[in-house]
Design an enzyme around this catalytic site. Structure first.
Site, PDB file in Angstrom:
ATOM      1  CE  LYS A  13      -2.154  -1.234   3.799  1.00 36.57           C
ATOM      2  NZ  LYS A  13      -1.439  -2.505   4.083  1.00 36.57           N
ATOM      3  NE  ARG A  88      -4.558  -1.895  10.108  1.00 31.87           N
ATOM      4  CZ  ARG A  88      -3.453  -1.317   9.653  1.00 31.87           C
ATOM      5  NH1 ARG A  88      -3.445  -0.067   9.278  1.00 31.87           N
ATOM      6  NH2 ARG A  88      -2.343  -2.013   9.563  1.00 31.87           N
ATOM      7  NE  ARG A 127       7.294  -2.505   6.182  1.00 29.59           N
ATOM      8  CZ  ARG A 127       5.959  -2.491   6.262  1.00 29.59           C
ATOM      9  NH1 ARG A 127       5.238  -2.003   5.279  1.00 29.59           N
ATOM     10  NH2 ARG A 127       5.360  -3.004   7.305  1.00 29.59           N
ATOM     11  NE  ARG A 161       6.004  -0.435  10.488  1.00 31.72           N
ATOM     12  CZ  ARG A 161       4.832  -0.585   9.886  1.00 31.72           C
ATOM     13  NH1 ARG A 161       4.667  -0.139   8.637  1.00 31.72           N
ATOM     14  NH2 ARG A 161       3.834  -1.176  10.495  1.00 31.72           N
ATOM     15  NE  ARG A 172       2.142  -5.251  11.421  1.00 33.13           N
ATOM     16  CZ  ARG A 172       3.268  -4.926  10.766  1.00 33.13           C
ATOM     17  NH1 ARG A 172       4.441  -5.410  11.168  1.00 33.13           N
ATOM     18  NH2 ARG A 172       3.219  -4.123   9.731  1.00 33.13           N
TER      19      ARG A 172
HETATM   20  P1  ADP Z   1       2.219  -1.866   3.216  1.00 32.84           P
HETATM   21  O1  ADP Z   1       2.270  -0.350   3.145  1.00 32.84           O
HETATM   22  O2  ADP Z   1       1.009  -2.442   2.548  1.00 32.84           O
HETATM   23  O3  ADP Z   1       2.404  -2.398   4.616  1.00 32.84           O
HETATM   24  P2  ADP Z   1       4.764  -1.688   1.775  1.00 32.84           P
HETATM   25  O4  ADP Z   1       4.398  -0.834   0.612  1.00 32.84           O
HETATM   26  O5  ADP Z   1       5.557  -1.059   2.872  1.00 32.84           O
HETATM   27  O6  ADP Z   1       3.448  -2.423   2.368  1.00 32.84           O
HETATM   28  O7  ADP Z   1       5.557  -2.968   1.200  1.00 32.84           O
HETATM   29  C1  ADP Z   1       6.115  -3.930   2.090  1.00 32.84           C
HETATM   30  C2  ADP Z   1       7.475  -4.388   1.553  1.00 32.84           C
HETATM   31  O8  ADP Z   1       7.266  -5.152   0.366  1.00 32.84           O
HETATM   32  C3  ADP Z   1       8.418  -3.232   1.197  1.00 32.84           C
HETATM   33  O9  ADP Z   1       9.736  -3.600   1.584  1.00 32.84           O
HETATM   34  C4  ADP Z   1       8.285  -3.122  -0.334  1.00 32.84           C
HETATM   35  O10 ADP Z   1       9.517  -2.704  -0.937  1.00 32.84           O
HETATM   36  C5  ADP Z   1       7.952  -4.557  -0.750  1.00 32.84           C
HETATM   37  N1  ADP Z   1       7.004  -4.617  -1.871  1.00 32.84           N
HETATM   38  C6  ADP Z   1       5.962  -3.771  -2.112  1.00 32.84           C
HETATM   39  N2  ADP Z   1       5.290  -4.147  -3.224  1.00 32.84           N
HETATM   40  C7  ADP Z   1       5.923  -5.260  -3.683  1.00 32.84           C
HETATM   41  C8  ADP Z   1       5.705  -6.129  -4.815  1.00 32.84           C
HETATM   42  N3  ADP Z   1       4.697  -5.920  -5.679  1.00 32.84           N
HETATM   43  N4  ADP Z   1       6.545  -7.185  -4.968  1.00 32.84           N
HETATM   44  C9  ADP Z   1       7.563  -7.396  -4.086  1.00 32.84           C
HETATM   45  N5  ADP Z   1       7.828  -6.612  -3.025  1.00 32.84           N
HETATM   46  C10 ADP Z   1       7.014  -5.562  -2.806  1.00 32.84           C
HETATM   47  P1  AMP Z   2       0.582   0.096   9.384  1.00 28.11           P
HETATM   48  O1  AMP Z   2       1.679   1.127   9.302  1.00 28.11           O
HETATM   49  O2  AMP Z   2      -0.617   0.424   8.544  1.00 28.11           O
HETATM   50  O3  AMP Z   2       1.107  -1.309   9.167  1.00 28.11           O
HETATM   51  O4  AMP Z   2       0.053   0.161  10.895  1.00 28.11           O
HETATM   52  C1  AMP Z   2       0.916  -0.121  11.984  1.00 28.11           C
HETATM   53  C2  AMP Z   2       0.063  -0.371  13.246  1.00 28.11           C
HETATM   54  O5  AMP Z   2      -0.653   0.834  13.592  1.00 28.11           O
HETATM   55  C3  AMP Z   2      -1.013  -1.446  13.139  1.00 28.11           C
HETATM   56  O6  AMP Z   2      -0.508  -2.759  13.371  1.00 28.11           O
HETATM   57  C4  AMP Z   2      -2.006  -1.008  14.217  1.00 28.11           C
HETATM   58  O7  AMP Z   2      -1.547  -1.347  15.518  1.00 28.11           O
HETATM   59  C5  AMP Z   2      -1.949   0.506  14.104  1.00 28.11           C
HETATM   60  N1  AMP Z   2      -2.948   1.046  13.150  1.00 28.11           N
HETATM   61  C6  AMP Z   2      -2.707   1.693  11.973  1.00 28.11           C
HETATM   62  N2  AMP Z   2      -3.857   2.050  11.381  1.00 28.11           N
HETATM   63  C7  AMP Z   2      -4.865   1.612  12.178  1.00 28.11           C
HETATM   64  C8  AMP Z   2      -6.274   1.655  12.113  1.00 28.11           C
HETATM   65  N3  AMP Z   2      -6.912   2.209  11.067  1.00 28.11           N
HETATM   66  N4  AMP Z   2      -6.980   1.091  13.128  1.00 28.11           N
HETATM   67  C9  AMP Z   2      -6.375   0.546  14.183  1.00 28.11           C
HETATM   68  N5  AMP Z   2      -5.036   0.445  14.314  1.00 28.11           N
HETATM   69  C10 AMP Z   2      -4.279   0.983  13.323  1.00 28.11           C
END
Ligand code: ADP
Ligand code: AMP
Length: 216
Positions: A13, A88, A127, A161, A172
């Site tokens: 995302k 969420r 990541r 993170r 998660r």
């Molecule tokens: P989210 O925001 O949904 O938690 P991220 O955009 O941070 O996910 O992506 C998670 C990890 O996966 C990052 O290290 C990113 O570089 C990698 N990633 C994102 N999209 C892809 C993809 N289509 N294929 C492989 N790796 C990906």
């Molecule tokens: P994310 O960066 O989206 O992976 O979110 C990291 C963490 O923040 C999650 O595992 C939750 O603990 C909290 N969080 C983020 N967005 C929400 C949401 N919309 N509702 C509840 N918890 C959230």
């Protein structure tokens, strides 16, 4: 344009949000980023949220709804926004519907990014981001061109993170399936759900998303 990127943690995302922002000029609203900023600043919200985030659980609906309600009042949201990580829960989705209705705004589309759980564990545990400009990388899928040097700003410092560890990721993902997946039928009923194959490579996912957004 108001867009929701919906998908499990690690679906891509944030990666795609950066591209959509650049192309469509939408503001990127990530509740996860806002909560991490609150934790880092040691605010009351941050103190309340931290224990849930560390455990891979959701913080309360009340906290995130208040954050989003405030944030979308800001001037930069006037031309639309891209929600990442919110809503969420069905309660959050219903609250968002009310917020938008009160402002006479309409949700244009919810883009579901579908990715297998096994790949998500690999994506999240690999990541890392640039400590200076926040550019996102992956240990194997998206390395900087020169090892250890950020492509965007040249920094050699990277962050991981604290919740991107194997144990918290499993929690998660379970949280996603139990509490967030019910949003799929919710938005499908509202006629706004589109699904893209998030297993494809990053550029290909961007093309699929662009195909959805360019016809709105
Ligand atoms: P989210 O925001 O949904 O938690 P991220 O955009 O941070 O996910 O992506 C998670 C990890 O996966 C990052 O290290 C990113 O570089 C990698 N990633 C994102 N999209 C892809 C993809 N289509 N294929 C492989 N790796 C990906
Ligand atoms: P994310 O960066 O989206 O992976 O979110 C990291 C963490 O923040 C999650 O595992 C939750 O603990 C909290 N969080 C983020 N967005 C929400 C949401 N919309 N509702 C509840 N918890 C959230």
């Amino acid at each position: 344009m108001i867009v929701i990127l919906l998908g499990p943690p690690g679906a891509g995302k944030g990666t795609q949000a950066a591209r959509i922002m650049a192309r469509y000029g939408l503001v990127h609203l990530s509740t996860g980023e806002m909560l991490r900023a609150a934790v880092a600043a040691g605010t009351e919200v941050g103190r309340k949220a931290r224990k849930f985030m560390d455990a891979g659980k959701l913080v309360t609906d009340e906290i995130v709804i208040d954050i989003i309600a405030d944030r979308i009042e800001a001037d930069d949201c006037r031309n639309g926004f891209l929600l990442d990580g919110f809503p969420r829960t069905v309660g959050q989705a219903e609250a968002l519907d009310k917020l938008l209705k009160n402002k006479n705004l309409k949700l244009d589309v919810v883009i579901e990014m579908e990715v297998d759980d096994d790949s998500l564990v690999d994506r999240i545990t690999g990541r890392h981001t640039c400590a200076v400009c926040n550019q996102s990388y992956h240990d194997t899928h998206l390395k900087p061109q020169n090892a250890g040097v950020c492509d965007s700003c040249g920094s050699t410092n990277f962050n991981r993170r604290s919740d991107d560890n194997h144990e918290t990721v499993i929690s998660r993902l379970a949280t996603y399936h139990a509490q967030t997946a019910p949003l799929l039928p919710y938005y499908s009923k509202h006629g706004v759900l589109r699904t893209v194959n998030g297993m494809a490579d990053i550029d290909d996912v961007a093309v699929q998303i662009n195909d959805v957004l360019s016809v709105l």
